[in-house]
Structures are given as structure tokens and as C-alpha cells.
Design a protein around this motif. Structure first.
Motif, PDB file in Angstrom:
ATOM      1  N   LEU A   1       0.950  -1.234   0.026  1.00 23.32           N
ATOM      2  CA  LEU A   1      -0.052   0.035  -0.292  1.00 23.32           C
ATOM      3  C   LEU A   1       0.916   1.242  -0.037  1.00 23.32           C
ATOM      4  CD1 LEU A   1      -2.727   1.272   0.254  1.00 23.32           C
ATOM      5  CD2 LEU A   1      -2.449   1.051   2.618  1.00 23.32           C
TER       6      LEU A   1
ATOM      7  N   ILE B   1       3.754   1.605  -1.206  1.00 23.74           N
ATOM      8  CA  ILE B   1       4.570   1.921  -2.518  1.00 23.74           C
ATOM      9  C   ILE B   1       3.374   2.066  -3.512  1.00 23.74           C
ATOM     10  CG2 ILE B   1       5.598   0.412  -4.176  1.00 23.74           C
ATOM     11  CD1 ILE B   1       6.670  -1.517  -2.167  1.00 23.74           C
ATOM     12  N   LEU B   2       2.136   1.812  -3.287  1.00 22.43           N
ATOM     13  CA  LEU B   2       1.216   1.890  -4.306  1.00 22.43           C
ATOM     14  C   LEU B   2       0.930   3.771  -4.036  1.00 22.43           C
ATOM     15  CD1 LEU B   2      -0.764   1.414  -6.558  1.00 22.43           C
ATOM     16  CD2 LEU B   2      -2.589   0.630  -4.830  1.00 22.43           C
ATOM     17  N   VAL B   3       0.789   3.853  -2.879  1.00 23.26           N
ATOM     18  CA  VAL B   3       0.711   5.326  -2.609  1.00 23.26           C
ATOM     19  C   VAL B   3       1.811   6.187  -3.165  1.00 23.26           C
ATOM     20  CG1 VAL B   3       0.646   7.351  -0.881  1.00 23.26           C
ATOM     21  CG2 VAL B   3      -0.636   5.158  -0.444  1.00 23.26           C
TER      22      VAL B   3
ATOM     23  N   LEU C   1       3.570   5.382  -5.908  1.00 24.85           N
ATOM     24  CA  LEU C   1       3.439   5.202  -7.363  1.00 24.85           C
ATOM     25  C   LEU C   1       2.462   6.169  -7.884  1.00 24.85           C
ATOM     26  CD1 LEU C   1       4.005   1.371  -7.838  1.00 24.85           C
ATOM     27  CD2 LEU C   1       5.367   3.250  -8.566  1.00 24.85           C
ATOM     28  N   LEU C   2       1.378   6.081  -7.279  1.00 19.59           N
ATOM     29  CA  LEU C   2       0.009   7.044  -7.893  1.00 19.59           C
ATOM     30  C   LEU C   2       0.355   8.308  -7.598  1.00 19.59           C
ATOM     31  CD1 LEU C   2      -3.267   4.731  -6.718  1.00 19.59           C
ATOM     32  CD2 LEU C   2      -1.987   4.736  -8.996  1.00 19.59           C
ATOM     33  N   HIS C   3       1.109   8.649  -6.352  1.00 19.72           N
ATOM     34  CA  HIS C   3       1.314  10.053  -6.304  1.00 19.72           C
ATOM     35  C   HIS C   3       2.191  10.622  -7.350  1.00 19.72           C
ATOM     36  CE1 HIS C   3       2.036  13.812  -4.328  1.00 19.72           C
ATOM     37  NE2 HIS C   3       3.311  13.573  -4.024  1.00 19.72           N
TER      38      HIS C   3
ATOM     39  N   PHE D   1       2.651   8.957 -10.365  1.00 18.98           N
ATOM     40  CA  PHE D   1       2.228   9.005 -11.797  1.00 18.98           C
ATOM     41  C   PHE D   1       0.819   9.653 -12.028  1.00 18.98           C
ATOM     42  CE2 PHE D   1       5.601   5.726 -11.546  1.00 18.98           C
ATOM     43  CZ  PHE D   1       6.305   6.271 -12.487  1.00 18.98           C
ATOM     44  N   LEU D   2       0.080   9.731 -10.934  1.00 25.99           N
ATOM     45  CA  LEU D   2      -1.458   9.982 -11.251  1.00 25.99           C
ATOM     46  C   LEU D   2      -1.885  11.466 -10.453  1.00 25.99           C
ATOM     47  CD1 LEU D   2      -4.242   9.421 -12.171  1.00 25.99           C
ATOM     48  CD2 LEU D   2      -4.445   8.275 -10.045  1.00 25.99           C
ATOM     49  N   TYR D   3      -1.642  11.630  -8.964  1.00 23.09           N
ATOM     50  CA  TYR D   3      -1.935  12.627  -8.548  1.00 23.09           C
ATOM     51  C   TYR D   3      -1.093  14.119  -8.785  1.00 23.09           C
ATOM     52  CZ  TYR D   3      -3.892   8.869  -5.803  1.00 23.09           C
ATOM     53  OH  TYR D   3      -4.557   7.845  -5.458  1.00 23.09           O
TER      54      TYR D   3
END
Lengths: 224, 255
Positions: free
Chosen positions: B15, B17-19, B21-23, B25-27
Motif C-alpha cells: 500500500l 508503495i502504491l501510494v 506510485l500513484l502520487h 504518476f497520477l495525482y
């Protein structure tokens, strides 16, 4: 023939003392899909958004707005954690609908890990907002006699967070599996549609509760 | 039911790491674009607000200027009127000054011309009187006129002091080598008896004997002049007229 518990996670490989279970591998797959998908979607962002970018911006800004309404302040610091929780939970809950795939949230360890992260985040943001002593003092509010109850509630609400998610997702998958085993291939489709709704709702509930807990810790009203 | 703590830990790490990654590449990219667009919109709003404020200020300025136009016009008319009146007053005063100067100059010129004419008239009157008197005297025989002038000469010499008379005849002699002669100049030649009479009367008046010679000069008009060695006694009308002209000239300069 050995009977395995449906609540037990199958170990797919063993890395030394670390067993790599199916939920972990599924989570890695979900992480890969989300990261690669996010990268692909955000490669060519423009000032004038197209439909895809507009949906993406709507998702991010919508989550940020929801966080801001709950927190009552700047949502940016909480956005990565809360939005990731929601996106991951939606994806993980719905991943169980894919044939041969079990939702990571259908096993107790994943909801427990998420609840533990939320538990740690609540105290992290509370301490950061009020300082260690100030945050600890908030447990004795409104009366000192409330201290044991507040401490107990910290554990119970985290436990309920975990159990609620685990129970809903796991039960849904059990029902679908039982109906599919007993009635045939297409009979559980309405139940699967219901499971989609349940998965999204549970992701929303988990995320909103996590946000409320963190907002309460930040706001100084003490543990919710 | 078996709880696998390794799975819990791995999922928690996943989780986290996913935070990230999404921060990553996404947010962050999405929020960056949203922030840029919002900044652009805010900038456009600010530019619009500035343009609106400038337009409002310009309109207020124009309205102020438009409101001030009648007052400016009245002020300009008033100033122009005052300036014209002042110019007219100045021109009038200048004309009056010029007229006064011209009048003063005319009066001065007139006075000068009048004074000059009076002087000339007086001079002419003197000359006319002298001419008339000369003509009248011409009718009188020379010995009678000589007696008149001789009488005047004697009166004048009698009024002198003894020292003055001695001073007059100083340096004179009786003859050819006794000293300088006294020259008697008359307007017309005196007859010989009259000359002898004048010589005797002059010597008697001055109390000494000296040589006397007689000459004539028409310019004397009438009368006689006694030329002593050191001085000249004039009893002629020429000298009288000259004295009168000097007085007239003195009066003219004084006027």
C-alpha cells in the motif's frame, strides 16, 4: 485429499522465510496495472483536456473535494493516502469478479494491513498537528475518565474497519462461489452485479471512515 | 483460519508503495495541470479585473473631464475677457501716454519756436530801431552828432576814478616817438575842426596830453570807440546792439 480453509491464503511461492501468498501477488498485479495505467493516462496531459483527461481530473479533484469537505482544510496532504485507498479498494474489491481471481480484500490480512496503515496514519497526522503531548492529551477529553474508552475505541474502530471490509467482500465471494457451484455459470450474474455495488460501497465507506478518523485527529476534537 | 503476518506486512508495504506510485504518476501530474489551468484562469480573471478597473478609472477620468469642461470654458472665457480688457486698458494708457508725450513735445516745440521767434523779432526790432535811428541820425549834421557822442564820452570819463583814467592813458605819448596814440574810431569822418575839438576835450577829460588820430568804421552804425593802448571804450550803437543781443540770448537760455 486435504481440506483447506477458504479463509486461508494460498502460498504461491516462498522467498526464504517470507511466504508470498495469492493476495500479495494479486496486489502486485493490481499495483502494476494502476501504476502503468496512471502513467499512460497522465503522459500527455494538456491545458485543454480531452474526455479521458477530463474524467481523470474529475476523479482526482472529486476525491480531493470530498477530503476537503471532511477535513475542512487543504486536502492535498491527505490526497495520496486517501485517494490511493479508494482506488486500490475499488480495484481490489472488483478484482474478485474476474475468473480465477480472488480479491485481496477477501482475505483478512489485506484489510488488516489497510486498517493498520489507517491506524498509523491517524496517529501520525494527529501528532503532526498537535505535537505528541497535545495529541496524547486529546485522549483525555472531554473528561479524564474517557481516556480508557478513547483508547479502546482506537482499537475497536480499527478492528471494525478491518472486519467490515473483510466480511462484506469475503461473504460476497463466498455467495457467488456457492451459487455458481450449485446453480450454474450464469445464475450468479445478478449477485456479481450486487457485488460490484458492494465493492464500491465498501471502498467508499472504508475511505470515508479513514478520512474522518484522520480529520478528527487533526481537528483536535480527540479520537472519534 | 490462519493469520499470516508476513502477508499483512507485505500488504502494508504494498500500500505504501502504491501510494508513492500513484502520487508520482497520477495525482501530481493531474494536480499540476489543474493548478496550471487554475493559475491561468486566475490570471485571466486578474487581467480582466485590471482591465475593468482601468476602464472604470478611464471612464471616471473622462466623466471628470467632461464635468470640468463647462468650468474650464467659463474660466477660459473669463481669462480671455480679462486679458482683452487688460490689453485694451494697456493700449488706451499707452495711447494716452503717447498723446500726452506728443502734446508735451508739441508744446515744447511751440514754446521753443515762439521763444526763438520772439528773440528773432526782438533782434529784428533792435536792428530796425538801429536802422531807423541811423537814418534819422544821418539827417543830423556830423558835428552835431559828434557833439552828442563827445558829451557822452566826457560824462563816462568823468565818472571814472583818477586811477582808472591814469590807467587808460598809460603808455600814450604826444608825438611820433613819445608813445602810442589814442585812436578815435567814428561811423563817419569828422570835420577837421571837430577833430581838433575832440582832441582838446579828450585831453582835458583825461587830464593829460597825448596824440590822437581819427579813423572811420561804418560798422559802428553810430557813435565812436576810443582805442587806448590797453583798452577800448565803446560808445557805438554796434556795441549797444551787441549788448542787447547778448541780453536777449541770456533771456532765451534762461527761459
Amino acid at each position: 485429499m486435504t481440506a483447506t480453509s477458504p479463509l486461508a491464503s494460498a502460498v504461491l511461492l516462498q522467498l526464504g522465510p517470507v511466504p508470498i501468498t495469492r493476495p500479495v501477488v494479486t496486489t502486485w498485479a493490481i499495483m502494476a496495472v494502476l501504476a502503468v495505467g496512471a502513467h499512460l493516462l497522465t503522459r500527455r496531459l494538456q491545458a485543454r483536456p480531452d474526455r479521458r483527461q477530463a474524467v481523470l481530473e474529475l476523479l482526482v479533484t472529486g476525491i480531493a473535494r470530498q477530503i476537503g469537505e471532511v477535513v475542512g482544510g487543504d486536502p492535498r496532504p491527505l490526497l495520496p493516502l486517501i485517494a490511493t485507498l479508494f482506488v486500490f479498494l475499488v480495484t481490489a474489491n472488483l478484482s474478485g469478479l474476474l475468473p480465477g481471481t480472488q480479491a485481496p480484500t477477501a482475505t483478512i490480512e489485506t484489510p488488516a494491513a489497510l486498517a493498520a496503515v489507517v491506524f498509523a496514519s491517524v496517529h501520525f497526522y494527529g501528532v503532526r498537528a498537535h505535537g505528541p503531548l497535545g495529541y496524547l492529551a486529546s485522549f483525555a477529553k472531554p473528561k479524564l475518565i474517557m481516556l480508557p474508552l478513547n483508547l479502546l475505541s482506537e482499537v475497536t474502530r480499527t478492528f471494525s474497519l478491518m472486519i467490515r471490509l473483510f466480511g462484506n467482500v469475503m461473504s460476497g465471494e463466498f455467495v457467488i462461489a456457492l451459487v455458481a457451484a450449485l446453480a450454474g455459470l450464469f445464475v450468479p450474474i445478478p449477485l456479481m452485479a450486487l457485488e460490484v455495488l458492494v465493492g464500491v460501497v465498501q471502498a467508499y465507506i472504508f475511505t470515508v471512515l479513514a478520512t474522518v478518523f484522520i480529520a478528527a485527529a487533526i481537528g483536535g476534537d480527540g479520537p472519534a | 483460519m490462519v493469520f499470516d503476518w508476513w502477508t499483512l506486512a507485505l500488504q502494508a508495504v504494498n500500500l505504501a508503495i502504491l501510494v508513492w506510485l500513484l502520487h508520482r504518476f497520477l495525482y501530481r501530474p493531474v494536480l499540476r495541470v489543474v493548478d496550471a489551468r487554475r493559475a491561468e484562469i486566475d490570471g485571466q480573471y486578474a487581467a480582466t479585473a485590471r482591465a475593468k478597473a482601468e476602464a472604470e478609472a478611464l471612464r471616471a477620468e473622462v466623466e471628470t473631464e467632461r464635468a470640468a469642461i463647462p468650468a474650464d470654458r467659463a474660466a477660459a472665457l473669463k481669462a480671455a475677457t480679462a486679458e482683452a480688457e487688460q490689453a485694451a486698458t494697456e493700449r488706451l494708457e499707452q495711447a494716452e501716454r503717447q498723446a500726452a508725450d506728443m502734446l508735451r513735445a508739441g508744446r515744447s516745440t511751440l514754446a521753443e519756436e515762439r521763444a526763438r521767434a520772439e528773440t528773432e523779432l526782438r533782434s529784428m526790432a533792435v536792428e530796425l530801431g538801429a536802422e531807423i535811428a541811423g537814418r534819422l541820425l544821418a539827417d543830423i549834421p556830423a558835428e552835431h552828432r559828434a557833439a552828442i557822442w563827445m558829451h557822452r564820452i566826457e560824462s563816462h570819463l568823468a565818472e571814472l576814478t583818477e586811477a582808472q583814467r591814469t590807467e587808460l592813458v598809460a603808455g600814450t605819448g604826444e608825438g611820433t616817438d613819445g608813445g602810442t596814440r589814442v585812436c578815435v574810431v567814428t561811423d563817419s569822418a569828422l570835420p577837421e575842426p571837430v577833430q581838433g575839438d575832440w582832441r582838446a576835450r579828450l585831453q582835458a577829460a583825461l587830464g593829460t596830453t597825448f596824440a590822437v588820430e581819427f579813423e572811420t568804421d561804418d560798422a559802428l552804425l553810430a557813435g565812436a570807440e576810443l582805442h587806448f593802448p590797453n583798452t577800448v571804450l565803446r560808445f557805438s550803437w554796434r556795441s549797444a546792439l551787441a549788448a542787447i543781443r547778448s541780453e536777449l540770448a541770456a533771456d532765451e537760455h534762461a527761459g
